[in-house]
Design an enzyme around this catalytic site. Structure first.
Site, mmCIF file in Angstrom:
data_model
loop_
_atom_site.group_PDB
_atom_site.id
_atom_site.type_symbol
_atom_site.label_atom_id
_atom_site.label_comp_id
_atom_site.label_asym_id
_atom_site.label_seq_id
_atom_site.Cartn_x
_atom_site.Cartn_y
_atom_site.Cartn_z
ATOM 1 N N HIS A 1 15.603 -13.536 11.277
ATOM 2 C CA HIS A 1 15.409 -13.451 12.721
ATOM 3 C C HIS A 1 13.956 -13.616 13.162
ATOM 4 O O HIS A 1 13.710 -14.047 14.280
ATOM 5 C CB HIS A 1 15.920 -12.113 13.251
ATOM 6 C CG HIS A 1 17.405 -11.992 13.184
ATOM 7 N ND1 HIS A 1 18.064 -10.895 13.684
ATOM 8 C CD2 HIS A 1 18.362 -12.802 12.677
ATOM 9 C CE1 HIS A 1 19.367 -11.040 13.495
ATOM 10 N NE2 HIS A 1 19.571 -12.197 12.874
ATOM 11 N N CYS B 1 0.864 -1.179 0.000
ATOM 12 C CA CYS B 1 0.000 0.000 0.000
ATOM 13 C C CYS B 1 0.902 1.231 0.000
ATOM 14 O O CYS B 1 2.126 1.111 -0.117
ATOM 15 C CB CYS B 1 -0.992 0.005 1.166
ATOM 16 S SG CYS B 1 -0.308 0.289 2.808
#
Length: 147
Positions: free
Chosen positions: A100, A67
């Site tokens: 991670h 967006c």
């Protein structure tokens, strides 16, 4: 069998979504396009929810939402408990989101990054594996609400 990547955007992300779709196809992926299909103003949750629900239900392994700022679509898909969406402005953020945080969706801010950066983000997202180890414990804590 080719991996299918679901993708969705709002009007601000439409042009970038089309570029990303071609890039994914060029890399050998199939694309499930949940819309929108033009630059006419729309409500981003109507499209982002479809990616969030599909990832949450295990229909697809990873997805992409776009967006204007990347925030609205990210907030929408992150409502789903099995979705971990990283807002990516750079390829390094995408790398760390995968390595991670085991992100399974990325969101991108179409109004703030050039197409070349967006494609580098997509590549890093697709090419980076979750490191596990000490990060696994942290990822498991994401859905644990504090009392």
């Amino acid at each position: 069998m080719k991996e299918i990547i679901p993708i969705a955007c709002d009007h601000a992300g439409y042009e970038l979504k089309e570029v990303v779709k071609k890039h994914l196809a060029d890399r050998g992926f199939e694309v499930k396009d949940f819309g929108t299909n033009s630059s006419e103003s729309v409500d981003y949750p109507d499209f982002a929810h479809q990616v969030g629900r599909a990832i949450n239900n295990g229909e697809y392994r990873r997805g992409i939402v776009i967006c204007g700022s990347g925030n609205g679509v990210q907030m929408t898909v992150n409502k789903y408990p099995n979705v971990r969406c990283a807002l990516c402005w750079t390829a390094e953020i995408a790398h760390l989101g995968r390595q991670h945080n085991d992100c399974n969706v990325i969101s991108m801010p179409a109004r703030f990054i050039p197409q070349e950066v967006a494609l580098a983000i997509v590549d890093e997202y697709l090419d980076t594996e979750f490191e596990g180890g000490r990060h696994q414990r942290r990822v498991e804590k994401i859905n644990q609400l504090l009392k």
